[in-house]
Design an enzyme around this catalytic site. Structure first.
Site, PDB file in Angstrom:
ATOM      1  CG  PHE A  35      65.454  12.141 -74.388  1.00 14.09           C
ATOM      2  CD1 PHE A  35      63.983  11.945 -74.897  1.00 14.09           C
ATOM      3  CD2 PHE A  35      65.573  12.949 -73.239  1.00 14.09           C
ATOM      4  CE1 PHE A  35      63.148  12.260 -74.250  1.00 14.09           C
ATOM      5  CE2 PHE A  35      64.408  13.131 -72.549  1.00 14.09           C
ATOM      6  CZ  PHE A  35      63.210  12.763 -72.907  1.00 14.09           C
ATOM      7  NE  ARG A  36      70.424  15.115 -75.120  1.00 15.12           N
ATOM      8  CZ  ARG A  36      69.850  15.078 -74.039  1.00 15.12           C
ATOM      9  NH1 ARG A  36      69.443  13.654 -73.569  1.00 15.12           N
ATOM     10  NH2 ARG A  36      68.905  15.837 -73.605  1.00 15.12           N
ATOM     11  CD  GLN A 105      70.118  10.582 -66.336  1.00 17.67           C
ATOM     12  OE1 GLN A 105      70.199  11.632 -67.061  1.00 17.67           O
ATOM     13  NE2 GLN A 105      71.152   9.805 -66.726  1.00 17.67           N
ATOM     14  CG  HIS A 123      65.054  13.088 -64.658  1.00 20.81           C
ATOM     15  ND1 HIS A 123      65.754  12.705 -65.543  1.00 20.81           N
ATOM     16  CD2 HIS A 123      65.627  13.709 -63.854  1.00 20.81           C
ATOM     17  CE1 HIS A 123      66.628  13.359 -65.598  1.00 20.81           C
ATOM     18  NE2 HIS A 123      66.925  13.815 -64.321  1.00 20.81           N
ATOM     19  CB  CYS A 131      45.591  17.218 -57.904  1.00 22.75           C
ATOM     20  SG  CYS A 131      44.856  18.768 -57.847  1.00 22.75           S
ATOM     21  CB  CYS A 159      40.363  20.409 -55.808  1.00 23.49           C
ATOM     22  SG  CYS A 159      42.011  20.434 -56.514  1.00 23.49           S
ATOM     23  CG  ASN A 222      76.258   5.779 -73.457  1.00 22.04           C
ATOM     24  OD1 ASN A 222      75.242   5.322 -73.220  1.00 22.04           O
ATOM     25  ND2 ASN A 222      76.523   6.868 -74.323  1.00 22.04           N
TER      26      ASN A 222
HETATM   27  P1  NAD Z   1      69.998  10.264 -73.671  1.00 21.96           P
HETATM   28  O1  NAD Z   1      69.033   9.860 -74.873  1.00 21.96           O
HETATM   29  O2  NAD Z   1      70.639  11.676 -73.524  1.00 21.96           O
HETATM   30  O3  NAD Z   1      71.287   9.267 -74.063  1.00 21.96           O
HETATM   31  C1  NAD Z   1      71.198   7.939 -73.907  1.00 21.96           C
HETATM   32  C2  NAD Z   1      72.381   7.200 -74.279  1.00 21.96           C
HETATM   33  O4  NAD Z   1      72.373   5.951 -74.355  1.00 21.96           O
HETATM   34  C3  NAD Z   1      73.245   7.679 -75.630  1.00 21.96           C
HETATM   35  O5  NAD Z   1      74.412   8.138 -75.403  1.00 21.96           O
HETATM   36  C4  NAD Z   1      73.229   6.386 -76.338  1.00 21.96           C
HETATM   37  O6  NAD Z   1      74.450   6.173 -77.144  1.00 21.96           O
HETATM   38  C5  NAD Z   1      73.334   5.413 -75.271  1.00 21.96           C
HETATM   39  N1  NAD Z   1      72.509   3.851 -75.731  1.00 21.96           N
HETATM   40  C6  NAD Z   1      71.333   3.846 -76.417  1.00 21.96           C
HETATM   41  N2  NAD Z   1      71.048   2.471 -76.300  1.00 21.96           N
HETATM   42  C7  NAD Z   1      72.083   1.909 -75.744  1.00 21.96           C
HETATM   43  C8  NAD Z   1      72.304   0.611 -75.229  1.00 21.96           C
HETATM   44  N3  NAD Z   1      71.538  -0.511 -75.728  1.00 21.96           N
HETATM   45  N4  NAD Z   1      73.234   0.478 -74.489  1.00 21.96           N
HETATM   46  C9  NAD Z   1      74.176   1.175 -73.970  1.00 21.96           C
HETATM   47  N5  NAD Z   1      74.052   2.520 -74.248  1.00 21.96           N
HETATM   48  C10 NAD Z   1      72.922   2.941 -75.125  1.00 21.96           C
HETATM   49  O7  NAD Z   1      69.446  10.022 -72.176  1.00 21.96           O
HETATM   50  P2  NAD Z   1      69.931  10.135 -70.673  1.00 21.96           P
HETATM   51  O8  NAD Z   1      71.294  10.142 -70.646  1.00 21.96           O
HETATM   52  O9  NAD Z   1      69.142   9.273 -70.063  1.00 21.96           O
HETATM   53  O10 NAD Z   1      69.088  11.696 -70.601  1.00 21.96           O
HETATM   54  C11 NAD Z   1      68.234  12.244 -71.041  1.00 21.96           C
HETATM   55  C12 NAD Z   1      66.930  12.058 -70.195  1.00 21.96           C
HETATM   56  O11 NAD Z   1      66.108  10.916 -70.812  1.00 21.96           O
HETATM   57  C13 NAD Z   1      66.476  11.763 -68.977  1.00 21.96           C
HETATM   58  O12 NAD Z   1      66.081  12.870 -68.337  1.00 21.96           O
HETATM   59  C14 NAD Z   1      65.286  10.668 -68.700  1.00 21.96           C
HETATM   60  O13 NAD Z   1      64.306  11.063 -67.986  1.00 21.96           O
HETATM   61  C15 NAD Z   1      64.818  10.882 -70.342  1.00 21.96           C
HETATM   62  N6  NAD Z   1      64.410   9.504 -70.859  1.00 21.96           N
HETATM   63  C16 NAD Z   1      63.792   8.451 -70.096  1.00 21.96           C
HETATM   64  C17 NAD Z   1      63.419   7.503 -70.870  1.00 21.96           C
HETATM   65  C18 NAD Z   1      63.020   6.160 -70.087  1.00 21.96           C
HETATM   66  O14 NAD Z   1      62.391   6.183 -68.973  1.00 21.96           O
HETATM   67  N7  NAD Z   1      63.266   4.993 -70.803  1.00 21.96           N
HETATM   68  C19 NAD Z   1      63.066   7.311 -72.463  1.00 21.96           C
HETATM   69  C20 NAD Z   1      63.696   8.556 -72.978  1.00 21.96           C
HETATM   70  C21 NAD Z   1      64.273   9.635 -72.182  1.00 21.96           C
END
Ligand code: NAD
Length: 255
Positions: A35-36, A105, A123, A131, A159, A222
């Site tokens: 996401f970020r 997550q 999540h 449904c 339904c 991370n």
């Molecule tokens: P986030 O996007 O907030 O953070 C991801 C973090 O991972 C970042 O700080 C980034 O620097 C780090 N990162 C990215 N690539 C990396 C790597 N190869 N090795 C180590 N670190 C790495 O995501 P979050 O903390 O999981 O929280 C947000 C939400 O994202 C959750 O609710 C989740 O459900 C959802 N989400 C899930 C998926 C999935 O299922 N793959 C994809 C996108 C978002």
């Protein structure tokens, strides 16, 4: 970094109960955007309130915008994603008895595909859709088929109820069982390893401080700093797919 890798391997080796908590960064090396991360994170392309909240889902997505969005986020990379070396390393840790539980997550199911047996999906997952009225469950593949056939999100059950993927949208509560089991693991573990999470989404982000307050060691792996780095015993800023296999390699020489 190699000194820290050895230290983490020693912590795992000495631990009686290690649990791991993963976030979207775990799967970026499998081709799924998080996401970020600046430049590639989904929140730069999607307005979370427009496509990530339960209210917007129930009101109905604008299909024109949705189709444009699907073109930009390359949904096929999500559907065809495979576990990376980081997922495989965590599955190996569980297989040899060094990882009690995988709390995630992520909704992508890649920990289960890699072979982890005890996975808590905080999540939910993309595995099924249900449904909201009669509870009838179907594969999310079938959900997508219904959307394509009807041209509408959300699709409607026989339904009359709304069919929703079994993932947690913004504005929804987490599955109670997943939340209580993961909180219990956070309280009981003596080592928590956080992998690929920005640790800004709650209640998942409350698990590391719970573990720490109950006497556990905390390791954070991370790419970027997190709000809990100062609380951690070891922080490694690196890629999960590189760091985790190195930790497993170190452990092989300790066992
Ligand atoms: P986030 O996007 O907030 O953070 C991801 C973090 O991972 C970042 O700080 C980034 O620097 C780090 N990162 C990215 N690539 C990396 C790597 N190869 N090795 C180590 N670190 C790495 O995501 P979050 O903390 O999981 O929280 C947000 C939400 O994202 C959750 O609710 C989740 O459900 C959802 N989400 C899930 C998926 C999935 O299922 N793959 C994809 C996108 C978002």
């Amino acid at each position: 970094m190699s000194g820290k890798i050895l230290e983490v391997a020693e912590l795992i080796y000495e631990s009686d109960m290690t649990v791991a908590l993963s976030g979207a960064g775990m799967s970026t090396e499998s081709g799924i955007a998080d996401f970020r991360t600046p430049g590639t994170g989904l929140w730069e392309k999607i307005d979370p309130m427009e496509f990530g909240s339960i209210d917007s889902f129930l009101t109905g997505f604008d299909m024109g915008k949705m189709i444009d969005l699907l073109k930009t986020i390359d949904i096929s990379s999500f559907m065809g994603a495979k576990p990376n070396d980081g997922h495989k390393a965590l599955a190996e840790l569980e297989r040899v008895g060094l990882l009690k539980c995988m709390i995630t997550q992520n909704i992508d199911m890649l920990h289960s595909v890699a072979g982890n047996k005890d996975v808590i999906e905080l999540h939910g997952s993309f595995r099924t859709s249900s449904c909201m009225n009669c509870g009838k469950e179907m594969t999310t593949g079938k959900f997508i088929g219904k959307v394509i056939r009807t041209g509408k999100i959300p699709p409607i059950c026989e339904c009359g109820g709304i069919i929703k993927p079994d993932v947690v949208f913004f504005g929804e509560t987490l599955p109670l069982d997943a939340l209580s089991r993961s909180t219990e693991y956070a309280e009981r573990c003596d080592l928590m390893i956080v992998v690929g999470s920005s640790l800004v989404v709650y209640p998942a982000a409350s698990l590391p401080p719970i573990a720490k307050q109950n006497g556990a060691k905390l390791v954070i792996i991370n790419m970027e700093p997190t709000p809990y780095d100062s609380m951690a015993d070891i922080v490694i800023h690196g890629k999960c797919g590189e760091v985790l296999p190195e930790i497993v390699k170190e452990l092989e020489s300790l066992i």
